[in-house]
Scaffold this motif. Structure first.
Motif, short mmCIF file in Angstrom:
data_model
loop_
_atom_site.label_atom_id
_atom_site.label_comp_id
_atom_site.label_asym_id
_atom_site.label_seq_id
_atom_site.Cartn_x
_atom_site.Cartn_y
_atom_site.Cartn_z
N GLY A 159 0.79 -1.23 0.00
CA GLY A 159 0.00 0.00 0.00
C GLY A 159 0.82 1.28 0.00
O GLY A 159 0.37 2.30 0.48
N GLU B 77 -3.65 5.09 -10.10
CA GLU B 77 -4.80 4.37 -9.52
C GLU B 77 -6.13 4.93 -10.00
O GLU B 77 -6.82 5.64 -9.28
CB GLU B 77 -4.71 4.37 -8.00
N THR B 249 -9.25 -4.10 -9.86
CA THR B 249 -8.23 -4.20 -8.82
C THR B 249 -8.18 -2.93 -7.98
O THR B 249 -8.07 -2.99 -6.76
CB THR B 249 -6.85 -4.45 -9.47
N VAL B 250 -8.30 -1.79 -8.65
CA VAL B 250 -8.20 -0.52 -7.93
C VAL B 250 -9.41 -0.28 -7.05
O VAL B 250 -9.28 0.06 -5.87
CB VAL B 250 -8.00 0.65 -8.92
N ASP B 252 -11.47 -2.39 -5.77
CA ASP B 252 -11.53 -3.33 -4.64
C ASP B 252 -10.52 -2.95 -3.57
O ASP B 252 -10.79 -3.06 -2.37
CB ASP B 252 -11.29 -4.76 -5.13
N LYS B 253 -9.37 -2.48 -3.99
CA LYS B 253 -8.35 -2.06 -3.03
C LYS B 253 -8.78 -0.80 -2.29
O LYS B 253 -8.59 -0.68 -1.08
CB LYS B 253 -7.06 -1.80 -3.82
N ARG B 254 -9.41 0.12 -3.01
CA ARG B 254 -9.78 1.39 -2.39
C ARG B 254 -11.19 1.38 -1.79
O ARG B 254 -11.59 2.35 -1.17
CB ARG B 254 -9.67 2.52 -3.43
#
Lengths: 302, 332
Positions: A159, B77, B249-250, B252-254
């Motif tokens: 991260g 992102e 991917t972005v 889900d990560k954020r």
């Protein structure tokens, strides 16, 4: 950048014993045999060249910026994305100048006062950013920290954001500003030699005392001078930060990038308004530079 | 030194405070959509506040479609990408695996909420008498188009010209190739992006004709004052589909999947379709299209799928290293 061509170095003048070239020319009655006409023509050509190349475009920036009136000018600078760009640019300068102050003094100290293996290699490294195109510098950071790069997958997994965020912009800015302070200090410190430091040490001063009471006062003005140039470059850099910025409005756009964006949006007056702020900064830098030069000469004359 | 350190700390604190204020989406888009998304983003923020009772800020990044895709591949992102052509999003799927390969099937109309086509912009009075594609290859006509290697719009321009030559009576591969080669011999300035080409033509007064997105031509007309330019619609052109996609991917990560999905679906609502039409993009909604029918000239359109068997094949044959574009451009 104009300082790069200023030889002999203005701040090393007292040590080398030389005067600045102009005043030297004035004192000797006639250093050349050219007639007054030839001299005037040459001076005229030189002044005309600089007027056409520097002065007219600079004036044009301000004319274009004020084309839609003063209110529009102020409005373009107070717009949130513009404010964010100004803030980001100031942040870049506030990172680049202190870091380079510490690094520049350390590197110049090591190079000027000591002999060690790899010294010329260190000097070359400091000069490298002058030689490498800023775009390449940006691309190198993309290669290292980009998602497809060497460290990218690891950083993403943890991260940590480097490029397309503040750290990447700071890295790119640091890369292009590395030489400015060190390069100002090295010739001066080399010319000053190590006599005063040795005397201080013999008289019982500690290393830090010697540094703060002897070395630092001697290089004070060169340090300020280098910091001014470093600051100007940090705020004005386009190429390297453009590559790592991602061009996110209101987030990762520095002032030079914001100028380009506004221009591309047909918002010419606003683009020139922000550009005029950068131009003002350049003028302030020039004024500060000449004040520092004068102070430095005064200090050495005593 | 002390002062600058204090200032630095203050700046850092300010910066940190602003970055985590409320939920944000990043829309990575291509060059000519700046004005469109400025309006869409404001409208969606209002819509989201009203329906989901949540505050959302949408950030935008614009540039050449190819280089924007490259940035996303390198880690920019983007919650959503709205690019000039499907191939650029295919690249993100293939190289960085940030979204599934069948992304284009996830939203209606090939994931394209609005379309456009390719037209010509000429100077007032049309001094070179340009009416159709054939006039662009005449000697003495200076053409402005961006570089197909870096610009999505330029690839549409190129394929439109190629398709026209193929559709002409007796048209075949060789004739199309010669036609496009002749066209690029007349190109005087090859900018890297569509917006750069428009500025070259309209602001810097270079060239006799600009090959451009229809929306970009309309916008230039509006921005630089009506009457300075004329829009010429060729007899045949390409149906340009600039698609949109969620970057899985972005989001889900954020944790932004819900609002990002809603943002893309919002583009198909009549409200957003109206905004698109007002910005000279051809709307998909039949209702909005009928309302703005007057605005868009009728033109015979062919698609990339019909004429080139899809973007992947078109890209490989024409724009890849050593492809047809490289061959004809090098031969000059």
């Amino acid at each position: 950048m104009e300082s790069q061509t200023l030889y002999p170095h203005p701040l090393s003048a007292p040590v080398t014993g030389g005067e600045r070239p102009q005043s030297a020319a004035r004192r000797v009655t006639s250093p050349t045999t050219e007639s007054a006409l030839v001299r005037r023509v040459l001076i005229g050509v030189a002044l005309g060249y600089f007027a056409a190349l520097v002065l007219v475009p600079l004036v044009a920036v301000f004319v274009e910026a004020l084309k839609k009136g003063f209110e529009f000018y102020v409005e373009s600078l107070r717009e949130p994305d513009a404010l964010e760009a100004i803030r980001l640019t100031l942040t870049m300068a506030l990172i680049a100048v202190p870091v380079n102050l510490v690094f520049g003094v350390a590197a110049a100290w090591a190079i000027a006062k000591f002999e060690f293996r790899g010294k010329s290699l260190l000097v070359s490294f400091i000069d490298l950013p002058f030689a490498v195109s800023p775009v390449i510098a940006g691309l190198v950071y993309v290669l290292m920290f980009g998602l497809q790069g060497w460290l990218g997958p690891w950083l993403a997994a943890h991260g940590i954001k480097i490029i397309f965020a503040l750290p990447g912009l700071a890295l790119a800015t640091l890369f292009v500003t590395v030489p400015y302070i060190a390069r100002e200090l090295i010739p001066l410190m080399e010319a000053q030699g190590t006599d005063e430091e040795e005397a201080a040490l013999v008289l019982g001063a500690s290393g830090w005392q010697t540094f703060f009471r002897v070395t630092l006062p001697n290089i004070k003005w060169a340090l300020v001078y280098g910091a001014i140039l470093c600051n100007a470059r940090a705020m004005g850099e386009f190429g390297a930060v453009s590559v790592v910025s991602g061009h996110i409005r209101g987030a990762t756009n520095t002032m030079p990038l914001h100028v380009e964006i506004l221009y591309n949006e047909y918002n010419f007056a606003a683009a020139f308004a922000v550009a005029s702020l950068l131009a003002l900064l350049a003028i302030v830098t020039l004024v500060l530079k000449s004040v520092v030069e004068r102070r430095a000469h005064g200090a050495h004359a005593r | 030194m002390k002062i600058s350190l204090k200032l630095f700390a203050a700046a850092a604190a300010l910066y940190a405070a602003s970055t985590f204020a409320d939920s944000t989406l990043l829309n990575v888009s291509y060059d000519p959509t700046r004005e469109l998304y400025q309006q869409v983003n404001a409208a969606f923020a209002k819509h989201w506040q009203a329906t989901a009772k949540e505050k959302v800020t949408i950030r935008a990044s614009h540039g050449g479609s190819g280089s924007q895709a490259r940035s996303v591949i390198d880690g920019l992102e983007a919650d959503v990408v709205t690019l000039a052509l499907a191939y650029d999003i295919d690249e993100i799927a293939a190289r960085a695996k940030l979204l599934p390969a069948d992304w284009q099937k996830r939203l209606p109309n090939n994931s394209t909420p609005y379309t456009s086509t390719i037209v010509f912009l000429v100077r007032k009075g049309n001094p070179k008498g340009i009416r159709d594609w054939d006039d662009l290859v005449k000697p003495g006509v200076s053409v402005i188009t961006p570089n197909p290697k870096t610009s999505g719009g330029a690839r549409w321009n190129y394929l439109a010209a190629w398709g026209y030559a193929m559709k002409k009576p007796g048209g075949d591969e060789t004739k199309a190739r010669n036609f496009v080669a002749a066209l690029f011999r007349n190109v005087s300035i090859l900018d890297s992006g569509a917006r750069g080409s428009t500025t070259t033509f309209a602001q810097r007064n270079q060239g006799d004709v600009l090959i451009a997105w229809e929306n970009e031509a309309f916008l230039a007309n509006k921005e630089f004052g009506a009457g300075r330019f004329e829009i010429i619609v060729p007899s045949v052109s390409i149906a340009a589909e600039p698609p949109v996609a969620l970057v899985d991917t972005v989001v889900d990560k954020r944790g932004t999947r819900k609002v990002a999905q809603a943002y893309l679906e919002y583009l198909y609502t009549d409200e957003a379709q109206e905004i698109a039409a007002r910005n000279f993009y051809r709307p998909r909604s039949a209702k909005v299209a009928a309302k703005y029918a007057q605005q868009f000239p009728k033109v015979a359109l062919f698609t990339v799928d019909e004429a080139f068997g899809g973007w992947t094949r078109a890209q490989k044959a024409h724009f890849a290293d050593g492809g047809v574009f490289d061959q004809i451009y090098k031969a000059q």
